[in-house]
Write an enzyme that holds these catalytic residues in place. Structure first.
Site, PDB file in Angstrom:
ATOM      1  N   SER A 160      73.655  99.277   0.213  1.00 47.14           N
ATOM      2  CA  SER A 160      72.393  99.073   0.658  1.00 47.14           C
ATOM      3  C   SER A 160      71.411  99.823  -0.447  1.00 47.14           C
ATOM      4  O   SER A 160      71.742 100.635  -1.161  1.00 47.14           O
ATOM      5  CB  SER A 160      72.220  99.701   2.051  1.00 47.14           C
ATOM      6  OG  SER A 160      70.841  99.778   2.498  1.00 47.14           O
ATOM      7  N   TYR A 173      72.840 105.851   9.155  1.00 50.24           N
ATOM      8  CA  TYR A 173      73.033 104.749   8.220  1.00 50.24           C
ATOM      9  C   TYR A 173      72.873 105.188   6.818  1.00 50.24           C
ATOM     10  O   TYR A 173      73.879 104.680   5.973  1.00 50.24           O
ATOM     11  CB  TYR A 173      71.807 103.789   8.577  1.00 50.24           C
ATOM     12  CG  TYR A 173      71.926 102.470   7.887  1.00 50.24           C
ATOM     13  CD1 TYR A 173      73.116 101.593   8.126  1.00 50.24           C
ATOM     14  CD2 TYR A 173      71.262 102.237   6.945  1.00 50.24           C
ATOM     15  CE1 TYR A 173      73.133 100.208   7.570  1.00 50.24           C
ATOM     16  CE2 TYR A 173      71.355 100.831   6.118  1.00 50.24           C
ATOM     17  CZ  TYR A 173      72.379 100.172   6.427  1.00 50.24           C
ATOM     18  OH  TYR A 173      72.167  98.911   5.976  1.00 50.24           O
TER      19      TYR A 173
HETATM   20  N1  LIG Z   1      69.386  93.187   6.429  1.00 47.44           N
HETATM   21  C1  LIG Z   1      69.059  94.299   5.937  1.00 47.44           C
HETATM   22  O1  LIG Z   1      67.888  94.499   5.693  1.00 47.44           O
HETATM   23  C2  LIG Z   1      70.173  94.933   5.084  1.00 47.44           C
HETATM   24  C3  LIG Z   1      69.803  95.926   4.287  1.00 47.44           C
HETATM   25  C4  LIG Z   1      70.857  96.738   3.429  1.00 47.44           C
HETATM   26  C5  LIG Z   1      71.887  96.331   3.925  1.00 47.44           C
HETATM   27  N2  LIG Z   1      72.434  95.553   4.936  1.00 47.44           N
HETATM   28  C6  LIG Z   1      73.914  95.342   4.944  1.00 47.44           C
HETATM   29  O2  LIG Z   1      74.244  94.121   5.030  1.00 47.44           O
HETATM   30  C7  LIG Z   1      75.417  93.769   5.772  1.00 47.44           C
HETATM   31  C8  LIG Z   1      75.276  92.702   6.646  1.00 47.44           C
HETATM   32  O3  LIG Z   1      74.330  92.899   7.406  1.00 47.44           O
HETATM   33  P1  LIG Z   1      73.205  91.809   8.356  1.00 47.44           P
HETATM   34  O4  LIG Z   1      71.731  92.242   7.886  1.00 47.44           O
HETATM   35  O5  LIG Z   1      73.551  90.237   7.635  1.00 47.44           O
HETATM   36  O6  LIG Z   1      73.308  92.216   9.568  1.00 47.44           O
HETATM   37  P2  LIG Z   1      73.640  91.112  10.641  1.00 47.44           P
HETATM   38  O7  LIG Z   1      73.766  91.915  12.086  1.00 47.44           O
HETATM   39  O8  LIG Z   1      73.243  89.780  10.739  1.00 47.44           O
HETATM   40  O9  LIG Z   1      75.323  90.614  10.486  1.00 47.44           O
HETATM   41  C9  LIG Z   1      76.660  91.731  10.458  1.00 47.44           C
HETATM   42  C10 LIG Z   1      77.584  91.431  10.984  1.00 47.44           C
HETATM   43  O10 LIG Z   1      78.557  92.188  11.048  1.00 47.44           O
HETATM   44  C11 LIG Z   1      79.550  92.008  12.261  1.00 47.44           C
HETATM   45  N3  LIG Z   1      80.068  93.222  12.650  1.00 47.44           N
HETATM   46  C12 LIG Z   1      79.651  94.393  13.243  1.00 47.44           C
HETATM   47  N4  LIG Z   1      80.624  95.364  13.325  1.00 47.44           N
HETATM   48  C13 LIG Z   1      81.768  94.609  12.741  1.00 47.44           C
HETATM   49  C14 LIG Z   1      83.217  94.880  12.946  1.00 47.44           C
HETATM   50  N5  LIG Z   1      83.563  96.136  13.366  1.00 47.44           N
HETATM   51  N6  LIG Z   1      84.080  94.223  12.367  1.00 47.44           N
HETATM   52  C15 LIG Z   1      83.749  93.002  12.012  1.00 47.44           C
HETATM   53  N7  LIG Z   1      82.289  92.533  12.071  1.00 47.44           N
HETATM   54  C16 LIG Z   1      81.513  93.444  12.407  1.00 47.44           C
HETATM   55  C17 LIG Z   1      78.541  91.891  13.296  1.00 47.44           C
HETATM   56  O11 LIG Z   1      79.106  90.845  14.470  1.00 47.44           O
HETATM   57  C18 LIG Z   1      77.479  90.718  12.436  1.00 47.44           C
HETATM   58  O12 LIG Z   1      77.781  89.245  12.718  1.00 47.44           O
HETATM   59  C19 LIG Z   1      75.586  95.071   6.426  1.00 47.44           C
HETATM   60  O13 LIG Z   1      76.552  95.756   5.865  1.00 47.44           O
HETATM   61  C20 LIG Z   1      74.395  95.960   6.365  1.00 47.44           C
HETATM   62  O14 LIG Z   1      74.203  97.217   6.467  1.00 47.44           O
HETATM   63  C21 LIG Z   1      71.589  94.644   5.598  1.00 47.44           C
END
Ligand SMILES: NC(=O)c1ccc[n+]([C@@H]2O[C@H](COP(=O)([O-])OP(=O)(O)OC[C@H]3O[C@@H](n4cnc5c(N)ncnc54)[C@H](O)[C@@H]3O)[C@@H](O)[C@H]2O)c1
Length: 296
Positions: A160, A173
């Protein structure tokens, strides 16, 4: 929800087989499209919530990509489930070429309202889950077979922008995402010193257009909810903030690049995909010069 971003079709990953965790939503779901557009032979799309995985697979087929997409319910915090997922890939294809350890959660609490239990949960999903993924991915990639006689592969962890400074996310986080960068560096060094031919890199999203906020609201304290709603309204009214929000494919395409041989020389790095946001956190940025540029 915005229309999916048009993708450039390539053969960067032709013949390869890999896994995407957190594939039921957001960046993971976009990654299934992007790895398919790069010609992957088979994509194991896994998530703890499996209700969207069929729709993700159907979307790939509807777009005309030829990748086989296999939905698998997996909780990355359970090592035995990640092991079973990797064993399934090896049993069915005899090879594991790349693994996108992307599953993750967020929270919205400040330092004062973060409980030890909430911190432990955050570390369990974002750090232990990523660790389980990296460890079993590496074991799968070391498996020799007729389909893939030499070991090797590429592991990508979603880190991130919040892994690079303290003010981007809530404390739990931020702590967890800093740890993912340590995981990337330690695993890359260990696997490199062991002569495995396996690379490990991070891709660090900035603000990305996914449902991560809505997906993780349950259990938030009233104070955190109120602050989040206020900040979200403020951000939505600020064109400078909104222009920094990336479609999830921007992150997924960086993962495709890191998975491919195009990134053969990149190992142990954390590539930030934030549309340049990190370069302009300084409130004085731009005061001493005019950043416009004339066309030719
Ligand atoms: N969206 C943002 O702005 C952002 C920014 C920085 C980092 N991220 C990172 O990107 C990654 C994806 O996030 P996103 O934005 O697509 O979120 P999202 O919530 O759309 O998708 C995340 C997915 O992970 C799954 N998940 C959660 N816990 C789990 C587990 N124990 N085992 C398996 N699957 C699990 C959820 O069911 C979900 O489908 C994450 O690691 C998040 O921290 C996102």
């Amino acid at each position: 929800m915005a229309a999916p971003l048009p993708l450039l079709k390539t053969s960067l990953l032709a013949g390869t087989v890999g896994v995407i965790t957190g594939a039921g939503s957001g960046i993971g779901a976009a990654a299934v499209r992007c790895f398919a557009a790069a010609g992957a032979k088979a994509i194991y799309a896994s998530d703890i919530v499996d209700r969207n995985l069929q729709a993700v697979a159907d979307g790939v087929a509807q777009e005309g990509y030829e990748s086989e997409v296999v939905g698998v319910k997996t909780d990355v915090t359970k090592a035995e489930q990640v092991e079973a997922l990797v064993r399934k890939v090896i049993a069915e294809h005899g090879r594991l070429d790349w693994f996108f350890a992307n599953a993750g959660i967020v929270d919205f609490e400040v330092l004062n309202t973060t409980t030890p239990e909430a911190l432990t949960r955050m570390l369990d999903v974002n750090v232990v889950g990523a660790f389980n993924s990296v460890q079993w991915a590496a074991r799968g990639m070391m498996n020799p077979s007729d389909a893939k006689p030499s070991p090797g592969g590429s592991i990508i962890v979603t880190t991130s922008l919040a892994a690079t400074f303290g003010g981007m996310g809530a404390p739990a986080y931020t702590i967890s995402k800093h740890a993912t960068v340590g995981l990337v560096r330690a695993a890359a060094t260990n696997l490199g010193m062991a002569g495995t031919g396996i690379r490990v890199n991070g891709v660090g999203p900035g603000p990305t257009a996914t449902a991560i906020g809505q997906n993780n609201m349950r259990g938030a304290s009233p104070a955190a909810m109120a602050a989040m709603m206020e900040r979200a309204q403020h951000a939505a009214a600020d064109p400078a903030v909104m222009s920094a929000v990336a479609p999830p494919e921007y992150i997924a395409q960086a993962a495709v690049f890191l998975a491919s041989d195009m990134a053969a020389g990149i190992n142990g790095e954390n590539i930030i995909a934030d549309k340049g946001l990190r370069q302009k956190p300084d409130p004085f940025s731009g005061l001493m010069f005019n950043p416009s540029i004339e066309p030719l």
